[in-house]
Design a protein around this motif. Structure first.
Motif, mmCIF file in Angstrom:
data_model
loop_
_atom_site.group_PDB
_atom_site.id
_atom_site.type_symbol
_atom_site.label_atom_id
_atom_site.label_comp_id
_atom_site.label_asym_id
_atom_site.label_seq_id
_atom_site.Cartn_x
_atom_site.Cartn_y
_atom_site.Cartn_z
ATOM 1 N N ASP A 160 42.531 23.328 35.016
ATOM 2 C CA ASP A 160 42.617 24.497 35.903
ATOM 3 C C ASP A 160 42.811 25.690 35.384
ATOM 4 O OD1 ASP A 160 40.330 23.696 37.230
ATOM 5 O OD2 ASP A 160 41.597 22.329 38.693
ATOM 6 N N TRP A 161 42.950 26.774 35.225
ATOM 7 C CA TRP A 161 43.415 28.450 34.403
ATOM 8 C C TRP A 161 43.030 29.010 36.142
ATOM 9 C CZ3 TRP A 161 46.607 29.896 31.381
ATOM 10 C CH2 TRP A 161 46.684 31.511 31.062
ATOM 11 N N GLY A 171 50.897 23.717 43.575
ATOM 12 C CA GLY A 171 49.270 23.034 42.362
ATOM 13 C C GLY A 171 47.812 23.352 42.073
ATOM 14 N N TRP A 172 47.889 24.600 41.592
ATOM 15 C CA TRP A 172 46.129 24.838 42.234
ATOM 16 C C TRP A 172 45.828 25.249 40.232
ATOM 17 C CZ3 TRP A 172 42.543 27.087 44.913
ATOM 18 C CH2 TRP A 172 42.879 26.657 46.495
ATOM 19 N N GLY A 173 46.601 25.378 39.847
ATOM 20 C CA GLY A 173 46.487 25.210 37.778
ATOM 21 C C GLY A 173 48.002 25.432 37.043
ATOM 22 N N ILE A 174 47.112 25.824 35.813
ATOM 23 C CA ILE A 174 47.673 26.115 34.501
ATOM 24 C C ILE A 174 48.236 28.274 35.094
ATOM 25 C CG2 ILE A 174 48.222 26.197 32.155
ATOM 26 C CD1 ILE A 174 47.225 23.428 32.080
ATOM 27 N N SER A 175 49.074 28.454 34.296
ATOM 28 C CA SER A 175 48.784 29.797 34.509
ATOM 29 C C SER A 175 49.727 30.417 33.328
ATOM 30 C CB SER A 175 49.421 30.440 35.920
ATOM 31 O OG SER A 175 50.863 30.437 36.157
ATOM 32 N N MET A 176 50.055 32.428 33.326
ATOM 33 C CA MET A 176 50.991 32.219 32.192
ATOM 34 C C MET A 176 51.974 33.252 33.196
ATOM 35 S SD MET A 176 50.367 35.410 29.331
ATOM 36 C CE MET A 176 48.643 35.154 29.204
ATOM 37 N N ARG A 184 39.178 31.073 25.060
ATOM 38 C CA ARG A 184 38.833 31.504 25.925
ATOM 39 C C ARG A 184 38.617 31.139 27.330
ATOM 40 N NH1 ARG A 184 34.240 33.463 28.529
ATOM 41 N NH2 ARG A 184 33.451 35.146 28.758
ATOM 42 N N LEU A 185 39.674 31.711 28.260
ATOM 43 C CA LEU A 185 40.090 30.133 29.692
ATOM 44 C C LEU A 185 39.532 30.850 30.339
ATOM 45 C CD1 LEU A 185 43.837 29.425 28.977
ATOM 46 C CD2 LEU A 185 41.380 28.517 28.366
ATOM 47 N N GLU A 186 38.235 30.232 31.389
ATOM 48 C CA GLU A 186 37.465 30.934 32.351
ATOM 49 C C GLU A 186 38.060 30.359 33.368
ATOM 50 O OE1 GLU A 186 34.448 31.923 32.798
ATOM 51 O OE2 GLU A 186 33.608 32.170 31.058
ATOM 52 N N GLY A 187 38.544 31.767 34.249
ATOM 53 C CA GLY A 187 39.791 31.407 35.666
ATOM 54 C C GLY A 187 39.131 30.848 36.467
ATOM 55 N N ARG A 188 39.855 29.124 37.411
ATOM 56 C CA ARG A 188 39.383 29.035 38.467
ATOM 57 C C ARG A 188 39.271 29.770 39.728
ATOM 58 N NH1 ARG A 188 41.402 23.560 41.861
ATOM 59 N NH2 ARG A 188 39.718 23.459 43.427
#
Length: 313
Positions: free
Chosen positions: A191-192, A239-244, A219-223
């Motif tokens: 999850d991005w 804990g929703w996902g991975i972020s920058m 190319r990452l689609e954002g959840r």
């Protein structure tokens, strides 16, 4: 205002100086003029008014009734001009007035530290305009804007302060549940958390540099798509996902273990940070001093090897 009106204001100022000095000669010395030039200004003023302002004798000057009434306004005009000049001198030489500074939301805590010395100037007030969207510096009367990323060509004046690091990160709970990505391609199955909520394209293009110099573009689609880094940070910690990670909050969370670095062997190019002002030329002290504080703060961090987002290399 016409040239004639400006000439009249000058004659009024000369008249006020003659009364303050007590003689034409003394007034001429103060004004850097000849006594004859001062006398000519007075004659022209009296001719324009149609009234005598001074009684002249070999020993002294005395005001006529008209001169007494007129002098009060002339002296007030000269006093106001001097007060205005002194106000500008203070503005030029010492930080005062309102400093309007724009920056991305994630820079709030950074600016609170970098600008701490400004607390010592009681005549200075600070207005922070925190927004991840670009603010129109002219329309919002912004003195300085802190901006991240490459600067487009414009009439604005940009001064590079340093750079800010970017680190992929996620919460321990998310990684325990979904597993750790081992390669950049593994990110496609996670999850991005993106930052393009107003775009019809929910994808982020991510370029990662590997430990051996290799490059991966994904190319990452954002959840989830979020417009502000503070909300992005909160979602990552929850804990929703991975972020920058790009903000000071992300840096602190990484240092404290509330976020963990993802793919620590891979990195992204640091983003340059600029201080932008709307015009060239002389700046008031509040702007000059703030630019010096920002440059010193970023310079100290760069010299110490501290990246704006901490985490294993």
């Amino acid at each position: 205002m016409s040239d004639k009106s400006l000439d009249q204001l000058k004659r009024m100022a000369v008249f006020a100086e003659v009364v303050a000095a007590g003689s034409l000669t003394a007034a001429a010395r103060r004004l850097g003029m000849t006594p004859s030039a001062v006398s000519q200004h007075l004659r022209q003023l009296e001719q324009a008014l149609g009234l005598a302002l001074l009684h002249r004798s070999t020993r002294r000057l005395t005001l006529t009734e008209a001169g007494e009434r007129y002098h009060a306004g002339c002296a007030a005009m000269v006093g106001a001009a001097r007060e205005a000049e002194q106000a500008l001198v203070r503005l030029r030489d010492e930080p005062e007035g309102e400093l309007r500074l724009a920056a991305p939301v994630g820079f709030g805590s950074l600016l609170a530290s970098a600008l701490a010395p400004l607390r010592g100037y009681p005549r200075l007030s600070l207005r922070l305009l925190l927004d991840d969207k670009l603010i129109d510096l002219i329309a919002e009367r912004v003195d300085i804007a802190v901006r991240v990323g490459e600067m487009a060509d414009s009439s604005l004046v940009a001064r590079k302060l340093g750079s800010t690091a970017r680190q992929l990160c996620a919460s321990p709970a998310y990684l325990a549940e979904r597993g750790w990505p081992a390669t950049p391609q593994d990110l496609l199955r996670h999850d991005w958390l993106g930052s393009k909520p107003n775009s019809s394209n929910n994808a982020d293009m991510l370029e990662l540099l590997g430990p051996s110099g290799e490059c991966e573009t994904l190319r990452l689609e954002g959840r989830v798509q979020v417009s502000q880094v503070t909300a992005l940070h909160a979602l990552a910690v929850a804990g929703w996902g991975i972020s920058m990670g790009v903000s000071e909050d992300d840096r602190k969370a990484l240092a404290e273990g509330r976020l963990l670095p993802v793919l620590p062997g891979w990195r992204m190019e640091d983003m340059p940070v600029y201080a932008v002002t709307p015009r060239r030329g002389e700046q008031p002290a509040k702007v000059r001093y703030t630019l010096e504080l920002l440059a010193a703060w970023f310079g100290d961090r760069q010299a110490a090897g501290v990246r704006s987002v901490a985490g294993p290399a």
